[in-house]
Design a protein around this motif. Sequence first.
Motif, PDB file in Angstrom:
ATOM      1  N   HIS A  48      -7.851  -3.398 -14.295  1.00  0.00           N
ATOM      2  CA  HIS A  48      -7.965  -2.753 -15.604  1.00  0.00           C
ATOM      3  C   HIS A  48      -6.593  -2.649 -16.271  1.00  0.00           C
ATOM      4  CE1 HIS A  48      -9.508  -0.120 -18.726  1.00  0.00           C
ATOM      5  NE2 HIS A  48      -8.546   0.751 -18.451  1.00  0.00           N
ATOM      6  N   HIS A  49      -5.527  -2.655 -15.452  1.00  0.00           N
ATOM      7  CA  HIS A  49      -4.173  -2.464 -15.971  1.00  0.00           C
ATOM      8  C   HIS A  49      -3.304  -3.710 -15.892  1.00  0.00           C
ATOM      9  CE1 HIS A  49      -4.641   1.869 -16.519  1.00  0.00           C
ATOM     10  NE2 HIS A  49      -5.212   1.920 -15.321  1.00  0.00           N
ATOM     11  N   VAL A  50      -3.539  -4.587 -14.923  1.00  0.00           N
ATOM     12  CA  VAL A  50      -2.743  -5.814 -14.780  1.00  0.00           C
ATOM     13  C   VAL A  50      -3.670  -6.995 -14.534  1.00  0.00           C
ATOM     14  CG1 VAL A  50      -0.689  -4.622 -13.920  1.00  0.00           C
ATOM     15  CG2 VAL A  50      -2.408  -5.426 -12.301  1.00  0.00           C
ATOM     16  N   ALA A  51      -3.227  -8.180 -14.964  1.00  0.00           N
ATOM     17  CA  ALA A  51      -4.079  -9.366 -14.859  1.00  0.00           C
ATOM     18  C   ALA A  51      -4.155  -9.907 -13.434  1.00  0.00           C
ATOM     19  CB  ALA A  51      -3.575 -10.453 -15.808  1.00  0.00           C
ATOM     20  N   ASP A  52      -3.019  -9.952 -12.750  1.00  0.00           N
ATOM     21  CA  ASP A  52      -2.957 -10.510 -11.398  1.00  0.00           C
ATOM     22  C   ASP A  52      -1.630 -10.115 -10.768  1.00  0.00           C
ATOM     23  OD1 ASP A  52      -1.070 -12.185 -12.653  1.00  0.00           O
ATOM     24  OD2 ASP A  52      -2.560 -13.761 -12.978  1.00  0.00           O
ATOM     25  N   LYS A  53      -1.340 -10.664  -9.592  1.00  0.00           N
ATOM     26  CA  LYS A  53      -0.104 -10.308  -8.911  1.00  0.00           C
ATOM     27  C   LYS A  53       1.109 -10.728  -9.719  1.00  0.00           C
ATOM     28  CE  LYS A  53       2.714 -11.131  -4.803  1.00  0.00           C
ATOM     29  NZ  LYS A  53       2.817 -11.704  -3.444  1.00  0.00           N
TER      30      LYS A  53
ATOM     31  N   THR B  46       0.606  -7.421  -2.187  1.00  0.00           N
ATOM     32  CA  THR B  46      -0.666  -8.094  -2.418  1.00  0.00           C
ATOM     33  C   THR B  46      -1.595  -7.077  -3.071  1.00  0.00           C
ATOM     34  OG1 THR B  46      -1.650  -7.458  -0.297  1.00  0.00           O
ATOM     35  CG2 THR B  46      -0.336  -9.497  -0.339  1.00  0.00           C
ATOM     36  N   LEU B  47      -2.555  -7.563  -3.832  1.00  0.00           N
ATOM     37  CA  LEU B  47      -3.468  -6.635  -4.483  1.00  0.00           C
ATOM     38  C   LEU B  47      -4.294  -5.873  -3.462  1.00  0.00           C
ATOM     39  CD1 LEU B  47      -4.619  -8.676  -7.611  1.00  0.00           C
ATOM     40  CD2 LEU B  47      -2.860  -6.915  -7.429  1.00  0.00           C
ATOM     41  N   ARG B  48      -4.606  -6.517  -2.349  1.00  0.00           N
ATOM     42  CA  ARG B  48      -5.339  -5.821  -1.297  1.00  0.00           C
ATOM     43  C   ARG B  48      -4.525  -4.665  -0.732  1.00  0.00           C
ATOM     44  NH1 ARG B  48      -9.485  -6.219   2.195  1.00  0.00           N
ATOM     45  NH2 ARG B  48      -9.167  -5.483   4.331  1.00  0.00           N
ATOM     46  N   ALA B  49      -3.240  -4.933  -0.442  1.00  0.00           N
ATOM     47  CA  ALA B  49      -2.377  -3.877   0.092  1.00  0.00           C
ATOM     48  C   ALA B  49      -2.198  -2.753  -0.928  1.00  0.00           C
ATOM     49  CB  ALA B  49      -1.022  -4.452   0.481  1.00  0.00           C
ATOM     50  N   LEU B  50      -2.163  -3.122  -2.198  1.00  0.00           N
ATOM     51  CA  LEU B  50      -1.999  -2.127  -3.249  1.00  0.00           C
ATOM     52  C   LEU B  50      -3.231  -1.228  -3.362  1.00  0.00           C
ATOM     53  CD1 LEU B  50      -0.055  -1.163  -5.470  1.00  0.00           C
ATOM     54  CD2 LEU B  50      -1.169  -2.774  -7.028  1.00  0.00           C
ATOM     55  N   THR B  51      -4.410  -1.821  -3.249  1.00  0.00           N
ATOM     56  CA  THR B  51      -5.633  -1.005  -3.320  1.00  0.00           C
ATOM     57  C   THR B  51      -5.696  -0.020  -2.156  1.00  0.00           C
ATOM     58  OG1 THR B  51      -6.948  -2.647  -2.110  1.00  0.00           O
ATOM     59  CG2 THR B  51      -6.936  -2.805  -4.524  1.00  0.00           C
ATOM     60  N   VAL B  52      -5.252  -0.458  -0.982  1.00  0.00           N
ATOM     61  CA  VAL B  52      -5.240   0.430   0.185  1.00  0.00           C
ATOM     62  C   VAL B  52      -4.239   1.562  -0.024  1.00  0.00           C
ATOM     63  CG1 VAL B  52      -4.689   0.590   2.642  1.00  0.00           C
ATOM     64  CG2 VAL B  52      -5.984  -1.369   1.781  1.00  0.00           C
ATOM     65  N   ARG B  53      -3.061   1.198  -0.521  1.00  0.00           N
ATOM     66  CA  ARG B  53      -2.001   2.194  -0.744  1.00  0.00           C
ATOM     67  C   ARG B  53      -2.441   3.252  -1.767  1.00  0.00           C
ATOM     68  NH1 ARG B  53       3.676   1.382  -0.306  1.00  0.00           N
ATOM     69  NH2 ARG B  53       4.731   3.297  -0.935  1.00  0.00           N
ATOM     70  N   LEU B  54      -3.179   2.814  -2.775  1.00  0.00           N
ATOM     71  CA  LEU B  54      -3.590   3.721  -3.838  1.00  0.00           C
ATOM     72  C   LEU B  54      -4.991   4.296  -3.624  1.00  0.00           C
ATOM     73  CD1 LEU B  54      -2.227   1.733  -6.918  1.00  0.00           C
ATOM     74  CD2 LEU B  54      -1.330   3.880  -5.997  1.00  0.00           C
TER      75      LEU B  54
ATOM     76  N   GLU C 102       1.285   3.457 -14.990  1.00  0.00           N
ATOM     77  CA  GLU C 102       2.599   3.857 -14.499  1.00  0.00           C
ATOM     78  C   GLU C 102       2.604   4.020 -12.980  1.00  0.00           C
ATOM     79  OE1 GLU C 102       0.998   5.220 -17.040  1.00  0.00           O
ATOM     80  OE2 GLU C 102       2.266   4.428 -18.653  1.00  0.00           O
ATOM     81  N   LEU C 103       1.561   4.619 -12.435  1.00  0.00           N
ATOM     82  CA  LEU C 103       1.482   4.817 -10.989  1.00  0.00           C
ATOM     83  C   LEU C 103       1.352   3.483 -10.267  1.00  0.00           C
ATOM     84  CD1 LEU C 103       1.319   6.633  -8.529  1.00  0.00           C
ATOM     85  CD2 LEU C 103      -1.141   6.865  -8.920  1.00  0.00           C
ATOM     86  N   ILE C 104       0.570   2.571 -10.825  1.00  0.00           N
ATOM     87  CA  ILE C 104       0.410   1.243 -10.222  1.00  0.00           C
ATOM     88  C   ILE C 104       1.758   0.531 -10.163  1.00  0.00           C
ATOM     89  CG2 ILE C 104      -0.586  -1.056 -10.554  1.00  0.00           C
ATOM     90  CD1 ILE C 104      -3.039   0.310 -11.758  1.00  0.00           C
ATOM     91  N   ILE C 105       2.491   0.537 -11.280  1.00  0.00           N
ATOM     92  CA  ILE C 105       3.783  -0.159 -11.341  1.00  0.00           C
ATOM     93  C   ILE C 105       4.784   0.485 -10.390  1.00  0.00           C
ATOM     94  CG2 ILE C 105       5.694  -0.836 -12.824  1.00  0.00           C
ATOM     95  CD1 ILE C 105       2.979  -2.239 -13.336  1.00  0.00           C
ATOM     96  N   GLN C 106       4.854   1.808 -10.364  1.00  0.00           N
ATOM     97  CA  GLN C 106       5.801   2.480  -9.496  1.00  0.00           C
ATOM     98  C   GLN C 106       5.492   2.210  -8.027  1.00  0.00           C
ATOM     99  OE1 GLN C 106       8.643   4.032 -10.377  1.00  0.00           O
ATOM    100  NE2 GLN C 106       9.001   4.048  -8.158  1.00  0.00           N
ATOM    101  N   THR C 107       4.221   2.205  -7.680  1.00  0.00           N
ATOM    102  CA  THR C 107       3.825   1.923  -6.298  1.00  0.00           C
ATOM    103  C   THR C 107       4.171   0.483  -5.929  1.00  0.00           C
ATOM    104  OG1 THR C 107       2.004   3.508  -6.473  1.00  0.00           O
ATOM    105  CG2 THR C 107       1.906   1.937  -4.656  1.00  0.00           C
TER     106      THR C 107
ATOM    107  N   THR D  66      -7.945   2.877  -3.865  1.00  0.00           N
ATOM    108  CA  THR D  66      -8.771   2.521  -5.011  1.00  0.00           C
ATOM    109  C   THR D  66      -9.371   1.143  -4.796  1.00  0.00           C
ATOM    110  OG1 THR D  66      -8.791   2.436  -7.437  1.00  0.00           O
ATOM    111  CG2 THR D  66      -6.909   1.436  -6.331  1.00  0.00           C
ATOM    112  N   GLY D  67     -10.064   0.629  -5.813  1.00  0.00           N
ATOM    113  CA  GLY D  67     -10.661  -0.694  -5.715  1.00  0.00           C
ATOM    114  C   GLY D  67      -9.954  -1.680  -6.614  1.00  0.00           C
ATOM    115  N   TYR D  68     -10.338  -2.954  -6.507  1.00  0.00           N
ATOM    116  CA  TYR D  68      -9.706  -3.999  -7.313  1.00  0.00           C
ATOM    117  C   TYR D  68      -9.929  -3.766  -8.807  1.00  0.00           C
ATOM    118  CZ  TYR D  68      -8.875  -6.766  -3.092  1.00  0.00           C
ATOM    119  OH  TYR D  68      -8.429  -7.202  -1.879  1.00  0.00           O
ATOM    120  N   GLY D  69     -11.092  -3.265  -9.153  1.00  0.00           N
ATOM    121  CA  GLY D  69     -11.406  -3.078 -10.570  1.00  0.00           C
ATOM    122  C   GLY D  69     -10.422  -2.159 -11.268  1.00  0.00           C
ATOM    123  N   ALA D  70     -10.010  -1.100 -10.584  1.00  0.00           N
ATOM    124  CA  ALA D  70      -9.065  -0.159 -11.182  1.00  0.00           C
ATOM    125  C   ALA D  70      -7.701  -0.813 -11.398  1.00  0.00           C
ATOM    126  CB  ALA D  70      -8.920   1.066 -10.287  1.00  0.00           C
ATOM    127  N   ILE D  71      -7.306  -1.724 -10.491  1.00  0.00           N
ATOM    128  CA  ILE D  71      -6.035  -2.438 -10.634  1.00  0.00           C
ATOM    129  C   ILE D  71      -6.117  -3.429 -11.786  1.00  0.00           C
ATOM    130  CG2 ILE D  71      -4.340  -3.920  -9.511  1.00  0.00           C
ATOM    131  CD1 ILE D  71      -4.520  -1.175  -8.250  1.00  0.00           C
TER     132      ILE D  71
END
Length: 227
Positions: A58-63, A41-49, A22-27, A51-56
């Motif tokens: 785990h919940h979504v396949a790709d952008k 971008t997944l890179r920008a998302l990891t910075v915003r949250l 839920e937090l990933i989607i809302q962000t 966290t690392g790519y693995g945590a992303i």
Amino acid sequence: MVKRTAKGSARSPRRTDSLSRELIIQTAIEMLDSGGEKALTLRALTVRLSTGYGAIYHHVADKGDLLATAADEVIRGVVSGAVADADPRTALRVLALGLFDAIDAHPWVGAEFSRQPWRPALLDFYEGVGRLLDALGVPEKARFDAAGTLVNYVLGVAAQNAANARLRAGDTDREAFLEDAATQWAELDPGRYPFVHAAATQLGEHDDREQFLVGIDIFLAGISALR
């Protein structure tokens, strides 16, 4: 504690709490709203949250999966917010206006659904329209065309409205844009363009949302002939 890379630049610490879908989607929605698809971008998302790519992953396949899921989340709120106990005409107006407002607030949603019209949330919207047309007495043989016409109208007008807003961003506001267009319409030859010339005064003052609802009312008046 702030860590530093080998070159000495500061790096934000990784988060230690669990990261929810839920937090990933809302962000992602917040990033899309503020900067459009290019900003997500997944890179920008990891910075915003933090966290690392693995945590992303785990919940979504790709952008693409993230973008589609975010669009579903926006529209799911429209469908769930429809007034279930209202009369069918009122409910249909509420449902259509809800989608229009959602795309106006989140312009990237319209583009995403044009690429993937089979997304679950849009199918739920389509199902809701079909159910309400049934309640309005539209014959089954005409229901498919009527539902398609309405859904295409809502998506088309909302997407065009959002596109116009993007074109004006950073350039001029809506009022100035319409005043300029109205001025050009008023200067047209009334002999060749009598309707457009006369409509110039209305162009500068009209409300897109109200005009959209007029279109819904025209649709509702038209389907009465199908019963």
